[in-house]
Structure formats: structure tokens, C-alpha cells
Design a protein around this motif. Sequence first.
Motif, PDB file in Angstrom:
ATOM      1  N   VAL A   4       0.862  -1.178   0.000  1.00 22.33           N
ATOM      2  CA  VAL A   4       0.000   0.000   0.000  1.00 22.33           C
ATOM      3  C   VAL A   4       0.899   1.229   0.000  1.00 22.33           C
ATOM      4  N   GLN A   6       0.952   5.317   0.262  1.00 29.22           N
ATOM      5  CA  GLN A   6       0.319   6.608   0.512  1.00 29.22           C
ATOM      6  C   GLN A   6       1.312   7.652   0.035  1.00 29.22           C
ATOM      7  N   CYS A  23      -4.156   7.043  -1.922  1.00 26.88           N
ATOM      8  CA  CYS A  23      -3.764   5.685  -1.552  1.00 26.88           C
ATOM      9  C   CYS A  23      -3.816   4.809  -2.792  1.00 26.88           C
ATOM     10  N   TYR A  25      -2.739   0.725  -4.131  1.00 23.34           N
ATOM     11  CA  TYR A  25      -2.378  -0.594  -3.629  1.00 23.34           C
ATOM     12  C   TYR A  25      -1.957  -1.477  -4.795  1.00 23.34           C
ATOM     13  N   TRP A  35      -9.812   2.805   5.462  1.00 18.26           N
ATOM     14  CA  TRP A  35      -9.117   3.980   5.953  1.00 18.26           C
ATOM     15  C   TRP A  35      -9.335   4.056   7.465  1.00 18.26           C
ATOM     16  N   CYS A  91      -4.208   4.122   5.209  1.00 17.39           N
ATOM     17  CA  CYS A  91      -4.914   3.280   4.255  1.00 17.39           C
ATOM     18  C   CYS A  91      -4.460   1.842   4.483  1.00 17.39           C
ATOM     19  N   GLY A 104      -0.496   1.242   4.779  1.00 11.41           N
ATOM     20  CA  GLY A 104       0.412   2.238   4.229  1.00 11.41           C
ATOM     21  C   GLY A 104       1.160   2.910   5.364  1.00 11.41           C
TER      22      GLY A 104
END
Lengths: 113, 110
Positions: A4, A6, A23, A25, A35, A91, A104
Amino acid sequence: AQSVTQLDSQVPVFEEAPVELRCNYSSSVSVYLFWYVQYPNQGLQLLLKYLSGSTLVKGINGFEAEFNKSQTSFHLRKPSVHISDTAEYFCAVRMGGSEKLVFGKGTKLTVNP
Amino acid sequence: NAGVTQTPKFRVLKTGQSMTLLCAQDMNHEYMYWYRQDPGMGLRLIHYSVGEGTTAKGEVPDGYNVSRLKKQNFLLGLESAAPSQTSVYFCASSQGGEQFFGPGTRLTVL
């Protein structure tokens, strides 16, 4: 392996301005997306989640996020932020069939008067 | 319901000392987790459990041990603390997706 990203570690905004926390992934299978928000010196609490259905998800405190499968993104938005939204936002993704979350590194949102 | 609770809230150790962090949940969840949070690193999974009597390694298990003797409790042990283990530790539980977090334990190893 899942990951992930961010993209912004810190986001400063003025009160009543709109904000978007990004965010992305990486996963080739179905995912569930979350979140979480962490206020200073507290644990994490769920802001919103996407499990299935409508790609636009509404959460607490006026936040919403949109799942975009083609862009593998789950960006968080709020049209007008308050001082009280100052916090760190995480995230997280869960792969179908697993209970584990991959987080993240977080985005620190600072709302200035 | 108290949700997920952690004890202690704060602790200072000297290098080489041992300690146990306790996590308890009253939601009858099968899954429990221990994370550590360090600045700029997000949350990293140390160990987790998929049910009473089971444990498994996460992303950063070295230097830690865990036990899940009762469904509602998940213990994290440090046998010989090192300064690199200075961190904030979070416990979480889940069933069906969403994870619920405890308030955290701030550990400093001198």
C-alpha cells in the motif's frame, strides 16, 4: 506480495478547504480496503471501508473514498475540513480470504486556521 | 463493552530486561494481532493469532514471542529488550474483516 502506497507523508491545508489523501495498492486479486484515523496519542479507529458494491463509500465525520479498480486506488476526500480533522490517516488493504491487513505508512493531515 | 484493552500504557526498560504486554478483547473475536508503530513506518505486524492456542509470525517477529492461551487474551513478550524495540505497540482483534485497535503501549528501552 501486497503493498500500500500513501503518496503524501504530510498534507497541510487551511480550515474549510477540501482535501484528498491518496492511496494506491498493488494486488492482483480481490481486495477489501480501509481507511483508519489516528488522533494524537490514541489508537486507530475505522473511518470507512470498501468491501463490495458501490465504489463510493461514505464514512464518519464527512469523509468519503472512491474505489477505482482500474487505477488500483482508494483516495480519501473531504469537501471542507475542520481543525479537529488534524490526525494521521492510514490506508489498509485486506486480500480476500485473509484477515490480515497491510497498512500504508500514513499521511499526517494538519488543518490550519 | 470495553473493546480492546492493553496494559501497561507506558513502560521504560533497560537493555536486556524482559517484559510482557497484555492485550484483552471482549468481543469474542477469533483473530488477534500485535503491531508496532514507528515514525514514518506505519504499522508493522509482529505476530498474529487465528484462534485460541495458535500463533503465527508477521512481518517483524524477531525478538518477540506471543501466546494465546485464552481466546480473549493475546500476550506479547520481549525476552531481552533492545533499544531498537523502543516503539508504540498496538493490539487489535477482528472477525469478518474490520480490525479493532487498543489504545497502545508506549515502550522505551534505554
